[in-house]
Every structure is written in structure tokens, then in C-alpha cells.
Design an enzyme around this catalytic site. Sequence first.
Site, PDB file in Angstrom:
ATOM      1  N   LYS A 158      65.739  51.445  52.465  1.00 43.14           N
ATOM      2  CA  LYS A 158      65.182  51.819  51.189  1.00 43.14           C
ATOM      3  C   LYS A 158      64.918  50.567  50.362  1.00 43.14           C
ATOM      4  O   LYS A 158      65.556  49.550  50.635  1.00 43.14           O
ATOM      5  CB  LYS A 158      66.112  52.773  50.451  1.00 43.14           C
ATOM      6  CG  LYS A 158      67.410  52.129  49.944  1.00 43.14           C
ATOM      7  CD  LYS A 158      68.203  53.098  49.137  1.00 43.14           C
ATOM      8  CE  LYS A 158      67.920  52.959  47.671  1.00 43.14           C
ATOM      9  NZ  LYS A 158      68.756  51.964  46.968  1.00 43.14           N
ATOM     10  N   ASP A 190      69.478  55.535  55.185  1.00 42.93           N
ATOM     11  CA  ASP A 190      70.114  55.807  53.905  1.00 42.93           C
ATOM     12  C   ASP A 190      71.594  55.571  54.195  1.00 42.93           C
ATOM     13  O   ASP A 190      72.220  56.373  54.895  1.00 42.93           O
ATOM     14  CB  ASP A 190      69.888  57.261  53.463  1.00 42.93           C
ATOM     15  CG  ASP A 190      70.518  57.518  52.106  1.00 42.93           C
ATOM     16  OD1 ASP A 190      71.694  57.147  51.925  1.00 42.93           O
ATOM     17  OD2 ASP A 190      69.864  58.095  51.231  1.00 42.93           O
ATOM     18  N   HIS A 191      72.132  54.471  53.696  1.00 41.39           N
ATOM     19  CA  HIS A 191      73.462  54.078  54.194  1.00 41.39           C
ATOM     20  C   HIS A 191      74.540  55.099  53.822  1.00 41.39           C
ATOM     21  O   HIS A 191      75.605  55.118  54.439  1.00 41.39           O
ATOM     22  CB  HIS A 191      73.830  52.658  53.758  1.00 41.39           C
ATOM     23  CG  HIS A 191      74.321  52.534  52.348  1.00 41.39           C
ATOM     24  ND1 HIS A 191      73.471  52.538  51.266  1.00 41.39           N
ATOM     25  CD2 HIS A 191      75.566  52.399  51.838  1.00 41.39           C
ATOM     26  CE1 HIS A 191      74.194  52.404  50.160  1.00 41.39           C
ATOM     27  NE2 HIS A 191      75.465  52.312  50.469  1.00 41.39           N
ATOM     28  N   LYS A 205      78.276  56.739  55.991  1.00 42.84           N
ATOM     29  CA  LYS A 205      79.659  56.703  55.502  1.00 42.84           C
ATOM     30  C   LYS A 205      80.471  57.761  56.226  1.00 42.84           C
ATOM     31  O   LYS A 205      80.033  58.908  56.362  1.00 42.84           O
ATOM     32  CB  LYS A 205      79.696  56.953  53.981  1.00 42.84           C
ATOM     33  CG  LYS A 205      79.174  55.776  53.158  1.00 42.84           C
ATOM     34  CD  LYS A 205      79.303  56.056  51.676  1.00 42.84           C
ATOM     35  CE  LYS A 205      78.574  55.032  50.844  1.00 42.84           C
ATOM     36  NZ  LYS A 205      79.334  53.804  50.578  1.00 42.84           N
ATOM     37  N   GLU A 231      79.634  54.338  39.506  1.00 45.72           N
ATOM     38  CA  GLU A 231      79.902  52.944  39.882  1.00 45.72           C
ATOM     39  C   GLU A 231      80.415  52.181  38.672  1.00 45.72           C
ATOM     40  O   GLU A 231      80.037  52.495  37.539  1.00 45.72           O
ATOM     41  CB  GLU A 231      78.621  52.274  40.360  1.00 45.72           C
ATOM     42  CG  GLU A 231      78.015  52.894  41.593  1.00 45.72           C
ATOM     43  CD  GLU A 231      76.804  52.101  42.054  1.00 45.72           C
ATOM     44  OE1 GLU A 231      76.969  51.232  42.919  1.00 45.72           O
ATOM     45  OE2 GLU A 231      75.702  52.325  41.521  1.00 45.72           O
ATOM     46  N   HIS A 291      70.348  58.834  47.907  1.00 42.22           N
ATOM     47  CA  HIS A 291      71.756  59.072  48.245  1.00 42.22           C
ATOM     48  C   HIS A 291      72.248  60.439  47.749  1.00 42.22           C
ATOM     49  O   HIS A 291      72.853  61.202  48.498  1.00 42.22           O
ATOM     50  CB  HIS A 291      72.647  57.974  47.666  1.00 42.22           C
ATOM     51  CG  HIS A 291      72.262  56.581  48.084  1.00 42.22           C
ATOM     52  ND1 HIS A 291      71.742  56.293  49.319  1.00 42.22           N
ATOM     53  CD2 HIS A 291      72.318  55.394  47.428  1.00 42.22           C
ATOM     54  CE1 HIS A 291      71.514  54.994  49.407  1.00 42.22           C
ATOM     55  NE2 HIS A 291      71.842  54.426  48.268  1.00 42.22           N
ATOM     56  N   LYS A 310      75.737  53.412  36.508  1.00 38.90           N
ATOM     57  CA  LYS A 310      76.420  52.119  36.658  1.00 38.90           C
ATOM     58  C   LYS A 310      77.261  51.832  35.426  1.00 38.90           C
ATOM     59  O   LYS A 310      77.043  52.415  34.372  1.00 38.90           O
ATOM     60  CB  LYS A 310      75.379  51.014  36.850  1.00 38.90           C
ATOM     61  CG  LYS A 310      74.555  51.209  38.109  1.00 38.90           C
ATOM     62  CD  LYS A 310      74.019  49.918  38.632  1.00 38.90           C
ATOM     63  CE  LYS A 310      73.167  50.132  39.867  1.00 38.90           C
ATOM     64  NZ  LYS A 310      73.952  50.326  41.091  1.00 38.90           N
TER      65      LYS A 310
HETATM   66  C1  BG6 Z   1      72.332  51.102  46.914  1.00 38.45           C
HETATM   67  C2  BG6 Z   1      71.780  50.967  45.523  1.00 38.45           C
HETATM   68  O1  BG6 Z   1      71.459  51.828  47.724  1.00 38.45           O
HETATM   69  O2  BG6 Z   1      73.586  51.777  46.843  1.00 38.45           O
HETATM   70  C3  BG6 Z   1      72.740  50.226  44.620  1.00 38.45           C
HETATM   71  O3  BG6 Z   1      70.549  50.255  45.581  1.00 38.45           O
HETATM   72  C4  BG6 Z   1      74.107  50.886  44.665  1.00 38.45           C
HETATM   73  O4  BG6 Z   1      72.247  50.166  43.292  1.00 38.45           O
HETATM   74  C5  BG6 Z   1      74.571  51.093  46.093  1.00 38.45           C
HETATM   75  O5  BG6 Z   1      75.009  50.047  43.958  1.00 38.45           O
HETATM   76  C6  BG6 Z   1      75.843  51.924  46.140  1.00 38.45           C
HETATM   77  O6  BG6 Z   1      76.333  51.940  47.439  1.00 38.45           O
HETATM   78  P1  BG6 Z   1      77.886  52.079  47.738  1.00 38.45           P
HETATM   79  O7  BG6 Z   1      77.968  52.094  49.220  1.00 38.45           O
HETATM   80  O8  BG6 Z   1      78.553  50.896  47.098  1.00 38.45           O
HETATM   81  O9  BG6 Z   1      78.313  53.361  47.095  1.00 38.45           O
END
Ligand code: BG6
Length: 484
Positions: free
Chosen positions: A148, A177-178, A182, A216, A240, A331
Amino acid sequence: MVSRVIPVDPFDLVIFGGTGDLAKRKVIPALFRRYCAGQMPEGARIIGAARSEHDAEEYREFAAESIREFSPGRGCEDGTLEGFLSRLDYVTIDAMGEDGWEELASKMTEDRVRAFYFSVGPGLFGALADKIHAHGMATPEARIVVEKPFGNDLATAKELNATLATHFDEGQIYRIDHYLGKETVQNLMAVRFGNMLFEPLWNSQYVDHIQITVAETVGVGGRGEYYDKSGAMRDMMQNHLMQLLCLIAMEPPARFEPDAVRDEKLKVIRALGDVLPHHLVRGQYDADADHPSYREAVDNPRSKTESYVALKTHINNWRWAGTPFYLRTGKRLKARSSVINVMFKDTPHSIFGEEAGRHANVLSIRLQPNEGITLQVTIKEPGPGGMRLIDVPLDMTFAEALGEEGGDPPDAYERLIMDVIRGNQTLFMRGDEVEAAWAWTDPIIAGWEARGDVPKPYDSGSTGPRDAELLLLRDKREWRGITP
Ligand code: BG6
């Protein structure tokens, strides 16, 4: 508990943008950990490719530093680092020109999986795809991996899909989409479809509403330039949180297979209702004693981009009609906490009388940190003197239940990169899914742009703007707390 490592065949992995931030923070450390776990077969090779002039030795030094910084002491024996580094190679390459392409092609091994990781801006996707094809590397075993942001809206996402489709089949395209990588996000599916307990209750008859929170504590950091053009809606909600929503709401797929799962997710996205203006709250964080405000961080004093978004939506299908879904992400909030709360309805009648108190069941799925599941159940308050009800948590923290392994789950990238090599697309987004997510997001963004909405300021370290509280209070509901 011993983790099972499923071997893969030898592969060639090319990382375009091999000296970039993502390669350094995520991709290389993840590959190293898979190497340590014994999952990288003899002969597997990793080739960094970027514009900067380096030789293989310098690239190995870069990789060693990235591992020391981003994967310190992750259970690897002495000497494993050298073994891993010996798999690395480097090619100086010009995505727009001819330099380096013949050399890269000559390094490919015949008849084996070759994965091309596009760890570069989407502006280069087309050029890279063309070059891979022109130099004869787009074999049937080739796979490309893209990150992304996959587009900025529906039109740009369609363009990207069309560009990639010129040389690659959908079955060769891995859109990351990481969040899907998870461990606990995958657990959502295990909890829902591996237990008899929940599924019969998983509908609007028993579920009052669902809350999805991804909070976050970090700010936009050094990513101001990207973030200010994107905002929380595009950066987090469209991808996400949308994925989490899909996994929570989808119908059971017939099998845990790529298209079966993705077909069901797509149906959820397509059934999403419009988001009315008064069901949407955008916010921007203020400065605190230690951190700059959002506007200072992105160096844009008039920025109207949101660092926080909360909204209420519905899924217009048989299972969920009438159950609202409240989603929020932001955030610089009070705590880092990603959690899904399934809020069940009250019992239809209290045999103990209203004065005993009533507590609805809540199933909380904590995605990070402190990964686990809590079911809030009602019991009698101990002691004599009548029947009073209290609710207590039936708590399972994965770290306790699973021992060491549960407390230190593999990074999302470890799972996802290995799935690319194995050719398993279940945890990757299909092109039509991404497009459907943008088709839902676009009118929401167009709406606030047309109205000229300005995000509401909120205190750093808070739970977000007050309006987000009101969004639920108006419905006689409340957000669950944001706790680590
Ligand atoms: C990313 C966003 O895809 O995911 C970031 O671009 C965000 O803004 C991050 O901080 C959050 O990922 P994780 O794995 O830390 O929850």
C-alpha cells in the site's frame, strides 16, 4: 510448544527498493528470522536492487545493520548471520532506463519461484513490470509483491490494477495489507470458524453492535509529506480497518482458500452502507509538552487532513441488518491498542429484577499489544444480602496460554513473504477487493471535501475528539476504553 516450520522450495527473491526504509525495517529482518527458523532452503537467494551504486559486500553490510537494529537477539545462534548474508546479492538498477536489467536477468535461476518485491512508490510499478517482462523474467513462476498505498482513490487503483495486469495474471499479484499477516488477525478466523460457540450468535439478532478500534500513540513522524496527502481514512480505514471489518463480518467461506475467503470479504465491502455526514468524525492532534501538533509535524499550518477518523456504518445484508459497526483509528492517542469488541445484546428479561443490575456480554479480541481474547460474563456478586450481578472477564492472553511462542508472535512480514513463496494468496488483497474498498471510501472523502469540513482538534494522549464520543452517546452507547 514447538513451532512447525513448513519447508519451501529454493527461490529467488528480488527486492526493488532494496536499500529503502521498508526493506531495512521489515523485509530483510523478516527474511533473516525465517532463515533462523530454518525455513530458507539451501540455494534460496535474495537480490537487493536499487539505483544506488553498491556491490554485494556493501549490501550485506547494509542488511547486517538492519538486522542488528530491527531484529536484535531474536533467537538466532552465533554464525547464523553470516550464513544468511551469504544468500544476499545486489544489482544497481535503473527502473526507467536499461542499466542493470541484463545483469539481474542473468542472476535468475531457471524453473524456480521468483518473487519481485516492489518496495518502491506506485509511480514505478508500471516501469518495473514492463522491464521484468521485456527481459524475459516474467515466467509463469514469477510473482510480484506490492505494498500500500494501492492507489489514492478508485480511479488510480483501477489504473494500477490495469498496469500490473498487462504482464501478470491476478494469481501472480500479491497486494500486501500487513494487518492480514498479523498472527492475531488470522486468529479472528480461527475464533469464528473453529468454535461452535460463537457462530450461532454472530448476527444482528444477538449482537447489539461492533466496535473496531486501532489506536496508535505515534504521530506522523517523518512521514509528513506522504501522510498529509493521505490522512487516516486512506492510510488506515480504507485498508487495515476494512480488512478487520471483513474478517469479523463475512460469511463462513467453504474452505480456507484464497478465492473462497476473498469472495466472502468482497461481499461484505459491497454490502457496506453509505456513511452519513453526521456519522463521521475527523480529528487532528494538538501539540503536547513533548511533541509537535499534527500541523507542525507535517509542516502545513492550514492542513485539513485528519490524523483521526471515527465512523458508523452498516452492512446491508441478512446477517447484519440493524447492527451498527463503529470504527475508529487515530494517531497520538492515549495508548497503542487494536481491539475488536463484539457487544452482545442484553438478556431479554431479568429474572433477578432490574435492581440486581444487568450486564451484556462483550467479546473483546485484542489484536495488539497483549494479544488475546476476553469474554465479559455476568456472575453473582459474592457475599450475602440478595442477588446483585456483576460482570467479570473470562480472560485468555495468548502469551500465557501458548507460552513463549504466543508472547512473541512472528512479524506479519515473515508470514506474508513466505506465503508469496508458497503461492498462497489467502492473506493478500485481490484487485476487485481493493477497488470495492475505494468505491466505498471515495464518496465519504468527496463528501467532506465538498462540505469543506475541517477536522476537530484533539489533545495528544486523549481518546480523540469529543465528537467521537457523541457519535455513540447519541445511540445510547459508549466506546470501550482505549487501554494498552
Ligand atoms: C501503516 C500505516 O500501514 O500501518 C501507518 O501507514 C501505521 O501510518 C501502521 O502507523 C500501523 O501498523 P502497526 O503494525 O504498527 O499497527
